[in-house]
Motif scaffolding. Structure first.
Motif, PDB file in Angstrom:
ATOM      1  N   PHE A 294       0.762  -1.117   0.058  1.00 22.72           N
ATOM      2  CA  PHE A 294       0.043  -0.030  -0.056  1.00 22.72           C
ATOM      3  C   PHE A 294       0.849   1.214  -0.132  1.00 22.72           C
ATOM      4  O   PHE A 294       0.664   2.278  -0.808  1.00 22.72           O
ATOM      5  N   VAL A 295       1.898   1.246   1.079  1.00 20.66           N
ATOM      6  CA  VAL A 295       2.935   2.574   1.054  1.00 20.66           C
ATOM      7  C   VAL A 295       3.751   2.627  -0.287  1.00 20.66           C
ATOM      8  O   VAL A 295       3.931   3.616  -0.789  1.00 20.66           O
ATOM      9  N   ILE A 296       4.065   1.141  -0.636  1.00 22.70           N
ATOM     10  CA  ILE A 296       4.900   1.420  -1.701  1.00 22.70           C
ATOM     11  C   ILE A 296       4.340   1.858  -3.069  1.00 22.70           C
ATOM     12  O   ILE A 296       4.748   2.632  -3.816  1.00 22.70           O
ATOM     13  N   PHE A 297       3.007   1.402  -3.378  1.00 24.03           N
ATOM     14  CA  PHE A 297       2.409   1.930  -4.459  1.00 24.03           C
ATOM     15  C   PHE A 297       1.742   3.461  -4.252  1.00 24.03           C
ATOM     16  O   PHE A 297       1.653   4.208  -5.145  1.00 24.03           O
ATOM     17  N   GLY A 298       1.729   3.861  -2.998  1.00 26.51           N
ATOM     18  CA  GLY A 298       1.331   5.345  -2.578  1.00 26.51           C
ATOM     19  C   GLY A 298       2.563   6.164  -3.054  1.00 26.51           C
ATOM     20  O   GLY A 298       2.337   7.131  -3.722  1.00 26.51           O
ATOM     21  N   TRP A 299       3.773   5.692  -2.439  1.00 25.46           N
ATOM     22  CA  TRP A 299       4.964   6.583  -2.672  1.00 25.46           C
ATOM     23  C   TRP A 299       5.184   6.703  -4.296  1.00 25.46           C
ATOM     24  O   TRP A 299       5.479   7.492  -4.792  1.00 25.46           O
ATOM     25  N   LEU A 300       4.884   5.512  -5.066  1.00 24.43           N
ATOM     26  CA  LEU A 300       5.398   5.498  -6.615  1.00 24.43           C
ATOM     27  C   LEU A 300       4.172   6.241  -7.154  1.00 24.43           C
ATOM     28  O   LEU A 300       4.831   7.016  -8.280  1.00 24.43           O
ATOM     29  N   SER A 301       3.056   6.382  -6.658  1.00 34.33           N
ATOM     30  CA  SER A 301       2.152   7.270  -7.535  1.00 34.33           C
ATOM     31  C   SER A 301       2.513   8.841  -7.153  1.00 34.33           C
ATOM     32  O   SER A 301       2.074   9.650  -8.187  1.00 34.33           O
ATOM     33  N   ASP A 302       3.359   9.054  -6.244  1.00 38.79           N
ATOM     34  CA  ASP A 302       4.182  10.610  -6.253  1.00 38.79           C
ATOM     35  C   ASP A 302       4.898  10.564  -7.305  1.00 38.79           C
ATOM     36  O   ASP A 302       5.024  11.837  -7.596  1.00 38.79           O
ATOM     37  N   LYS A 303       5.344   9.717  -7.998  1.00 40.36           N
ATOM     38  CA  LYS A 303       6.551   9.724  -8.975  1.00 40.36           C
ATOM     39  C   LYS A 303       6.104   9.669 -10.207  1.00 40.36           C
ATOM     40  O   LYS A 303       6.404  10.289 -11.182  1.00 40.36           O
ATOM     41  N   ILE A 304       5.039   8.718 -10.572  1.00 39.69           N
ATOM     42  CA  ILE A 304       4.575   8.544 -11.913  1.00 39.69           C
ATOM     43  C   ILE A 304       3.078   8.812 -12.188  1.00 39.69           C
ATOM     44  O   ILE A 304       2.633   8.710 -13.245  1.00 39.69           O
ATOM     45  N   GLY A 305       2.382   9.008 -10.956  1.00 38.79           N
ATOM     46  CA  GLY A 305       1.171   9.294 -11.242  1.00 38.79           C
ATOM     47  C   GLY A 305      -0.003   8.241 -10.454  1.00 38.79           C
ATOM     48  O   GLY A 305       0.321   6.898 -10.430  1.00 38.79           O
ATOM     49  N   ARG A 306      -1.196   8.666 -10.222  1.00 40.84           N
ATOM     50  CA  ARG A 306      -2.073   7.835  -9.623  1.00 40.84           C
ATOM     51  C   ARG A 306      -2.927   6.919 -10.444  1.00 40.84           C
ATOM     52  O   ARG A 306      -3.231   5.612 -10.474  1.00 40.84           O
ATOM     53  N   LYS A 307      -3.355   7.630 -11.631  1.00 41.91           N
ATOM     54  CA  LYS A 307      -4.085   6.775 -12.599  1.00 41.91           C
ATOM     55  C   LYS A 307      -3.622   5.669 -13.323  1.00 41.91           C
ATOM     56  O   LYS A 307      -4.038   4.551 -13.502  1.00 41.91           O
ATOM     57  N   LYS A 308      -2.147   5.538 -13.897  1.00 47.24           N
ATOM     58  CA  LYS A 308      -1.565   4.719 -14.400  1.00 47.24           C
ATOM     59  C   LYS A 308      -1.626   3.164 -13.355  1.00 47.24           C
ATOM     60  O   LYS A 308      -1.829   2.123 -13.746  1.00 47.24           O
ATOM     61  N   ILE A 309      -1.177   3.536 -11.923  1.00 43.89           N
ATOM     62  CA  ILE A 309      -1.172   2.580 -11.080  1.00 43.89           C
ATOM     63  C   ILE A 309      -2.743   1.737 -10.923  1.00 43.89           C
ATOM     64  O   ILE A 309      -2.783   0.601 -10.835  1.00 43.89           O
TER      65      ILE A 309
END
Length: 551
Positions: A294-309
């Motif tokens: 959950f935290v990893i994908f939340g952090w990643l969404s700050d880098k590449i965007g929410r929609k893609k994930i």
């Protein structure tokens, strides 16, 4: 002490306090889902077993049905009165309702009043939860620095899973300590009663918090909304965004969430006949492994965007659900998988004589036609079957190379058959199923537990992908003055209706068709809908500021 150190400490306090309080609320809410089989026996014992279980799931879903209304009531309070005090109220309602379930007499004690009161308590829980999530997510996001909202709000996203995990641990611990017999008789009440302690801790934690700085600033400037409901939904500009968020993000997120964490549990326990304690432990292990994502994908969404994930998670769910659940059958109950392959079951009958194998009011005993006698027995036994149409006045149950003929109790060929003859036909079916290798229960020694955990982890991983970034997206897509109201409604329609009704809808689809995998078409269909709408209409939000008034 330096300013950054103070700020960092305050941010951690906000995250920890908000998250812990929400964990306890989810614990309260999900106890019912974990104990659906026991609750079915205690509160819906006046109907047949298959209908009773689906009604128990329906009562579980009732709490989800009212969540959008809770979102409207408490969302408005949150935008008008403030974030902090609104979710103190919701927590109190949730905790007291859960405690009351632990005291509620069973159907055997007070009759139909028992399920009625149970549903009323579930409705109060649903209303409270409808106001909780939006407050916690908004509160944390409005404290987060720019560029870290996905990371900060992802901790809120862990709370549903952590609450489920806490409930699992307590249920497993009590089951182990007192034994399955005592647990089924009275021990199931203890997890509900313990919630009063958690309520006290949660309220104390939340009382330590100050109001959101973004909301406080807006309040000091006199720019808070006086009518957040009409402002959020009374204009097409904002309503269009609500619909896009619902269909293009939240609906898919919801069905992936409930398939991965609830339907998988019910599938193991009810369909594959894995004992409750083992099923709970396997799910708990998968949750422990998967929750950090959950935290990893939340952090990643700050880098590449929410929609893609989020949309990638929906796409992977639609592609993998059927093979994963087939693999679960082989790993958890290999005898059932082998029997399905070597001796498939077919019911041959006139479709006009076959009822839908679910009766919401529990009056249909499914004993009026030969087809109903056959299908109701197979559904109760949890045996998968396929149907084949024939212009007969009787039904045939084909189990491998053996055929059992069941005549119509109400007339036609074999008109002499009556209700007294039905147990004999059921005994014939049971003998044939036993001979074909269909197991009464899953054999713990034959289970491939590492593979089961791996498959469950994959389902949880999909949950973390769609759920980790969703709070940040919801906060960023709506303006501050109506944020609590506007984000809460699509979130709770998606999770309350699309997701909350998933177990009930899926198991009704299975009961109607006899195909244990047929219910998966529901989450797959919704996930594909979200993928299409999201790709076409959902904006990317991760670079937006949240103190702007524009959407």
């Amino acid at each position: 002490m330096t300013a950054p150190a103070v700020a960092g400490r305050n941010e951690r306090k906000v995250i920890v306090a908000s998250s812990l309080g929400t964990v306890f609320e989810w614990y309260d809410f999900y106890l019912y889902g974990l104990l659906a089989t026991v609750i079915s026996a205690k509160f819906f014992s006046g109907v047949n077993e298959t209908t009773g279980f689906i009604l128990a799931l329906g009562a579980f879903a009732a709490g989800f049905a009212v969540r959008p209304f809770g979102a409207l009531v408490f969302g408005r309070l949150g935008d008008v009165v403030g974030r902090k005090y609104t979710f103190l109220v919701t927590m109190g309602l949730m905790g007291l309702s859960t405690f009351a379930v632990g005291l509620l007499p069973s159907y055997a004690s007070i009759g139909v009043a028992a399920p009625v009161i149970l549903v009323l308590l579930r409705l109060v829980q649903g209303l409270a939860l409808g106001g909780e999530y939006g407050g916690a997510a908004t509160y944390v996001a409005e404290h987060a620095p720019e560029g870290k909202r996905g990371l900060f709000t992802s901790w809120i996203q862990t709370t549903a899973t952590l609450g489920l995990f806490a409930a699992l641990l307590i249920v497993i611990g009590i089951r182990t300590a007192i034994g399955e017999t005592a647990f089924a008789e009275w021990g199931w009440r203890l997890p509900f009663l313990v919630s009063i302690i958690l309520l006290g801790v949660s309220l104390w934690i939340r009382l330590q918090l100050a109001e959101s700085p973004v909301y406080q600033k807006m309040k000091e400037e006199g720019t808070t909304s006086k009518a957040p409901f009409s402002e959020a939904f009374g204009t097409w500009r904002n309503l269009r965004v609500v619909l896009i968020v619902l269909l293009g993000a939240v609906a898919g997120q919801a069905v992936v969430w409930y398939t991965g964490q609830f339907y998988a549990l019910f599938f193991l326990e009810k369909t594959l006949k894995v004992d409750g304690a083992t099923a709970n432990i396997l799910i708990a292990i998968a949750l422990v492994i998967g929750t950090p994502f959950f935290v990893i994908f939340g952090w990643l969404s700050d880098k590449i965007g929410r929609k893609k994930i989020i949309l990638a998670g929906c796409a992977l769910a639609a592609l993998t659900y059927f093979p994963v659940f087939h693999a679960l059958t082989g790993a958890a109950n290999p005898a059932l998988a082998a029997a399905q392959a070597s001796a498939p079951v077919t019911v041959v009958a006139d479709p006009a004589t076959c009822s839908f194998q679910f009766d919401p009011i529990g009056r249909n005993k499914f004993d009026r036609t030969a087809c109903d006698v056959a299908k109701s027995y197979l559904a109760k036994a949890g045996v998968p079957y396929v149907s084949r149409a024939a212009a007969n006045d009787w039904a045939e149950v084909v189990i491998g190379d053996r055929t059992i003929t069941i005549f119509n109790p109400q007339g036609g060929i074999g008109a002499g058959m009556n209700a007294a003859a039905i147990p004999g036909r059921q005994a014939e079916m049971k003998a044939a199923l036993d001979a074909a290798g269909y197991p009464a229960k899953a054999d713990p020694a034959a289970m491939n537990k590492p593979l089961i955990v791996a498959l469950l982890f994959w389902l949880v991983l999909l949950v973390t992908a769609v759920y980790g970034p969703i709070a940040a997206l919801l906060v960023e897509i709506f303006p501050t003055r109506i944020r609590y109201t506007a984000m809460s409604l699509p979130y709770h329609i998606g999770n309350g209706w699309f997701g909350g009704f998933l177990p009930t809808i899926a198991f009704a689809m299975v009961a109607a068709t006899g195909d244990i995998y047929y219910g998966l078409w529901y989450p797959i269909g919704v996930a594909v809908l979200t993928l299409v709408v999201g790709l076409l209409f959902l904006p990317e939000t991760f670079r937006r500021r949240i103190d702007d008034s524009a959407t």
